[in-house]
Enzyme design. Sequence first.
Site, PDB file in Angstrom:
ATOM      1  CG  ASP A   1       1.097  23.333 -12.609  1.00 40.29           C
ATOM      2  OD1 ASP A   1       0.459  24.316 -13.030  1.00 40.29           O
ATOM      3  OD2 ASP A   1       1.804  23.374 -11.578  1.00 40.29           O
TER       4      ASP A   1
ATOM      5  CG  HIS B   1       5.748  19.521  -9.808  1.00 44.87           C
ATOM      6  ND1 HIS B   1       6.337  19.705 -11.030  1.00 44.87           N
ATOM      7  CD2 HIS B   1       5.317  20.745  -9.398  1.00 44.87           C
ATOM      8  CE1 HIS B   1       6.257  20.982 -11.372  1.00 44.87           C
ATOM      9  NE2 HIS B   1       5.652  21.626 -10.394  1.00 44.87           N
TER      10      HIS B   1
END
Length: 396
Positions: free
Chosen positions: A287, A264
Amino acid sequence: MSVHSEFQIEDERGDDKLILYNAHILAHSVEVERGYIEIKGGKISRIVKGFPNIVAGTDLDCEGAYIFPGFIDTHIHGGNGVDTMDADEKAFKLLCDYEYSHGVTTFFPTTVTASFKKTLNVVNMLKVLNGKDGFENIGGIHLEGPFLDIKRIGAQNPSFLRSLDEDELRKWFSLGIVRVITYAPVSDPRGSLPHLCREYGVKPSIGHSEATFEEFERCYALGVRHLTHFCNAMSGLHHRHVGLVGAGFLHNDVYLEVIADRCHLNDQMLRLIAKIKEPSRVILITDAIRASGMKDGEYELGGLKVSVLKGEARLKDGTLAGSTLTMEEGVKNYQIVTKLPLRTCLDAATYNPAEFYGIKNAGDIREGMEADLVVCDTQTFNVLKTIKEGKVVFDG
């Protein structure tokens, strides 16, 4: 921080007493390279240099491992094959146990964009489970959506996107378990959401948004101090339009969620965050989705098909769809890449979220605090044991 000498301590053994000894104790407020933690009644009673005089059969030899505060994950959709949106007690028990196995003693199950009714079912279920035996590590709910920006939809289901509805918010918030909501300013042109959040004690966070720097400034003036999964699904940094990424860098008091899976955010961006940002304003999150802890394959997220290959979760078009990261991996990655002191990286997974969200008795190791602790290998960071309120809830 009071740290006792081994010569000052006399043992008073009781049925509710546990000692974790032969450990390297590290937290925001303390570091003891060779010491032990005494727990009584679920709370930390003493932190001591050296070895205890008496060791009972129930006491735990940490064999030189680290003792950290229990990790806090404030953005996690699922793991171990289950998802927050399942809204099922058995599923949440699996998720709680999975989090314990990765040292997480407090987490916020996180929703995705869905119908009002489905989201309300999740909030109601977690309200029922809150504080129940076996679910003690549920610390609240993170509502991610449904008031987001179609231009930065990411891996949210566009079928359920909508503009801000104050009645929906009040019904969710009034149950008293929502801790944070991610929204996009475009969904809230009147600026109502930060006011509602303040009324109910909920933290507003901007994410999944194409907001300009100027639009963020208006939200900042209303009290917004948090950005969801920084850099991802938000307006990026440009030399004439600095966007939300620029806002996160320029405002020292804005907290940034960071997914340190090296996917990410690549290594250069992680180093840039470490170089620019006030360390106390970084909050590590996972996440993670239901595929965390599972094999590569096909999964589902909010009604969308997700493919996981080599641990990376993506939609059919290549969009990242959450992660398979665990908290101990995130801390390890952040330290390896940024070369920041381990205590600084640890704070981002413990002390910083506790401070921002006002999570009492968590995020640090101090006498009188609840004994929420994790024992980790000093080389691999693998979780060896997790203690919640003085009880061993995971033993690897």
